[in-house]
Enzyme design. Structure first.
Site, PDB file in Angstrom:
ATOM      1  CB  CYS A   1      44.159  55.877  64.280  1.00 31.53           C
ATOM      2  SG  CYS A   1      42.489  55.635  64.850  1.00 31.53           S
TER       3      CYS A   1
ATOM      4  CB  CYS B   1      53.386  51.476  52.455  1.00 30.81           C
ATOM      5  SG  CYS B   1      53.616  50.107  53.611  1.00 30.81           S
TER       6      CYS B   1
END
Ligand code: ZN
Length: 393
Positions: A197, A351
């Protein structure tokens, strides 16, 4: 398939309880008997996050007598978009404690047990054995498999739910009467394939859609009414507004609950079983990893680096490291973006947390960029150690 009630009824309800639960008591299928069973029930919520928030609120309001909450995390501002059991004044406090406070406000008759700790292979069986039923709201595969294995080994039913963006799933796993999670998903997805999530996002209200299904099933199991979601998978698509039910059969070859099980106790290491990164990525980052602080030192020393952010554009809108170029991981893995990478500069990938950049690094090295490196811990580490003024997510 109707099942007998999971819990014996409590001896009686107090006058306060009869007043409070009157709208349950006048439903013939619930009645005094069902409400007494709820009072006697001990339910554990694994996680007081997206699914745990609505689940705990409704379990408490419904009159489940004992509610356990296990969560080691603290409330963060980015939780408030969906984790409605927590509020602004709870930011920074342990989620289990914050959830317990909200429950006391909704229903002080509930006995709340706080487990302010991480669920692990050393405590999971001991904690689960104190409860009749588990409501699993975990958001990662390692914990999910551990919850399943412990529940099967102890013979406990559990209500499972999962959410991602606009899609949700829910089911009841109870080895005695139907399949387990491993029957449905024998293997975890390849590392890096399914974002969490935190990486992929989730529509806040989806938590309520799936969390309320979980509570619905918990109440049915406790009181023995209706058809529990055993052997069936509920799949919800919020964009199409569609619920589908898929039959799930017990797998005779299941490693855990099959005819010749190979998993007979908890695994030594669930993280390892699910793999934080793929083998190729693990190999690629070995000796080719720098810290956020080292990246900052390289930048400050004037080193000629090509810094590439491999996250998605929506994440790039939230925060970015100065000097970075956005090239999403997918374009690197497909080979589409390889022409954008210079041969004569030091390539640095990052990232959010270091998983996707590891996958991208493997693809880049395979394409001949042998000297490329990635940043351990990604932009999260950059925010924590170099520039706390950047917004985090
Ligand atoms: Zn199974």
């Amino acid at each position: 398939m109707a099942l007998p009630p999971l819990v014996e009824p409590a001896a009686e309800l107090s006058v306060d309880e009869i007043r409070r639960y009157s709208r349950h008591l006048i439903i013939p299928d619930v009645g005094m008997d069902g409400q007494k069973r709820l009072k006697n029930a001990k339910v554990l919520a694994v996680g007081a996050g997206g699914l745990g928030s609505p689940a705990l609120l409704y379990l408490a309001a419904a009159g489940v007598g004992t509610l356990g909450i296990i969560d080691f995390d603290t409330v963060d501002e980015s939780n408030l978009q969906r984790q409605i059991i927590h509020g602004v004044s709870d930011v920074g406090t342990p989620k289990a404690e914050s959830a317990a406070r909200s429950i006391a406000e909704i229903n002080p008759l509930v006995n709340v047990i706080i487990h302010n700790t991480a669920l692990d292979r050393d405590n999971v069986k001991e904690i689960f054995s104190q409860y009749d039923l588990i409501v699993d709201g975990t958001d990662n595969f390692a914990t999910r498999y551990m919850v399943n294995d412990a529940a099967v080994l102890l013979g406990k039913p559990y209500v499972w739910g999962s959410i991602y963006r606009f899609d949700g799933q829910a089911s009841v796993f109870w080895e005695e009467h139907g399949p387990c999670y491993r029957c449905l998903y024998p293997e975890p997805p390849p590392p890096g394939m399914v974002p969490s999530c935190a990486e992929g996002g989730v529509l806040g209200v989806l938590c309520a859609s799936i969390g309320s299904i979980q509570v619905n099933e918990a109440i049915k199991l406790i009181t023995g009414i209706g058809e529990p979601l055993v052997g069936r998978l509920m799949v919800y698509d919020a964009l199409e507004m569609e619920y589908r039910k898929i039959k799930v059969r017990k797998d005779p070859n299941c490693a855990l609950c099959g005819e010749n099980p190979t998993v007979t106790d908890l695994l030594e290491d669930y993280e390892d079983f699910c793999g934080a990164v793929s083998e190729e990525a693990q190999e690629a980052i070995t000796g080719s990893t720098i810290t956020a602080r080292e990246l900052k030192d390289w930048q400050d020393s004037g080193k000629d680096i090509f810094l590439v952010d491999v996250r998605e554009p929506a994440e790039w809108e939230i925060n970015r490291i100065p000097g970075a170029t956005l090239i999403p991981k997918g374009e690197i893995l497909s080979g589409e973006a390889l022409a954008k990478f210079p041969q004569d500069r030091q390539i640095v990938l990052h990232c959010k947390s270091g998983v996707r950049s590891a996958e991208a690094l493997a693809a880049l090295k395979a394409a001949g960029f042998k000297d490329a490196v990635h940043v351990q811990g990604g932009i999260v580490s950059w925010v924590n150690t170099v520039d706390p003024s950047l917004p985090s997510y």
